[in-house]
Design a protein around this motif. Sequence first.
Motif, PDB file in Angstrom:
ATOM      1  N   PHE A 101     -24.836 -13.987 -13.358  1.00  0.00           N
ATOM      2  CA  PHE A 101     -24.530 -13.675 -14.739  1.00  0.00           C
ATOM      3  C   PHE A 101     -23.121 -14.205 -14.999  1.00  0.00           C
ATOM      4  O   PHE A 101     -22.173 -13.804 -14.313  1.00  0.00           O
ATOM      5  CB  PHE A 101     -24.512 -12.167 -14.993  1.00  0.00           C
ATOM      6  N   PHE A 103     -20.515 -14.651 -18.374  1.00  0.00           N
ATOM      7  CA  PHE A 103     -20.345 -14.377 -19.795  1.00  0.00           C
ATOM      8  C   PHE A 103     -19.240 -15.291 -20.333  1.00  0.00           C
ATOM      9  O   PHE A 103     -18.072 -15.134 -19.975  1.00  0.00           O
ATOM     10  CB  PHE A 103     -19.980 -12.915 -20.007  1.00  0.00           C
ATOM     11  N   LEU A 114     -24.409 -15.715 -22.686  1.00  0.00           N
ATOM     12  CA  LEU A 114     -24.752 -15.260 -21.339  1.00  0.00           C
ATOM     13  C   LEU A 114     -25.381 -16.440 -20.604  1.00  0.00           C
ATOM     14  O   LEU A 114     -26.483 -16.880 -20.925  1.00  0.00           O
ATOM     15  CB  LEU A 114     -25.711 -14.080 -21.402  1.00  0.00           C
ATOM     16  N   THR A 116     -26.868 -17.974 -17.194  1.00  0.00           N
ATOM     17  CA  THR A 116     -27.488 -17.540 -15.939  1.00  0.00           C
ATOM     18  C   THR A 116     -27.878 -18.760 -15.110  1.00  0.00           C
ATOM     19  O   THR A 116     -28.164 -19.834 -15.644  1.00  0.00           O
ATOM     20  CB  THR A 116     -28.743 -16.682 -16.193  1.00  0.00           C
ATOM     21  N   TYR A 143     -26.338  -4.632 -16.757  1.00  0.00           N
ATOM     22  CA  TYR A 143     -26.851  -5.940 -16.341  1.00  0.00           C
ATOM     23  C   TYR A 143     -27.370  -5.799 -14.915  1.00  0.00           C
ATOM     24  O   TYR A 143     -26.668  -5.289 -14.040  1.00  0.00           O
ATOM     25  CB  TYR A 143     -25.747  -6.993 -16.442  1.00  0.00           C
TER      26      TYR A 143
END
Length: 286
Positions: A101, A103, A114, A116, A143
């Motif tokens: 993850f 951000f 976000l 990934t 999360y």
Amino acid sequence: MAYSPIIFLTFFFNYFVFAFSSNINQGLAITWGNGRAKFQDNGKLLTLSLDKSSGSGFQSKNEYLFGKFDMQVKLVPGNSAGTVTTYYLRSKGVAWDEIDFEFLGNLTDEPYILHTNIISHGKGNREQQFYLWFDPTADFHTYSFLWNPRSIVLMVDGTPIREFKNMEHFGVPFPKEQPMRMYSSLWNADDWATQGGRVKTDWSKAPFIASYRNFNANNACIWLSGKLLCRSDHHSMSSKAWLSQELDSISLNRMKWVQMNYMIYNYCTDINRFPKGLPKECVAST
């Protein structure tokens, strides 16, 4: 690494519950930042800080091989352009495994992205990016990673946003042999993070602060001295369900809703990036 994960999982489930602390905050260690990372509220809250000199970070004290991992995070508010807040699992070595993850900050009133990614045996390039359906700076949100021998699922407040299935039978490497540690950091990446690096970090807004609480790895297997020590939350309906859990029809529909409405990039549809053909897992999952 020559062992059978499933044998260890079965053997240690009933014998090593005592190896896990009931206070999960004791399982985290600040690793860098020269005082910019701090435990607060009697260890219930951990904050990371970024200024022009340095960011900061922490990690789990344990390594894990499979588990469900939850973390509540409140992101940098206001003008967070150029900053990146991370929460991920990663193994050691050159051919490492990783579940991300990240951000990516933005200008005030512009949405976070976000980002990934899933890396297996050193092979990544599996990016999917999302907007969130809430303001991640206004309050804490959960999360989660679910990682078992069958699949990896990334979730936001219990809603799955992406799934990476074990497709070894198609020749796609899957993270299942290398233990991974949890890491988190807040750092400056204004050379690429916001609008491709066009928007730089406004250091007059520093220090930037992200907050973390309630890291939960109760349903997980710790890798310790070459052995797996597994436990699970015995208050759940099925204490071992996470080991074989996959998305049911309701969860699949929720994931499709997220991907239809909030996904802004999917490597599996980027034919310009892969002119010789999409990655095997993209083709196999269609």
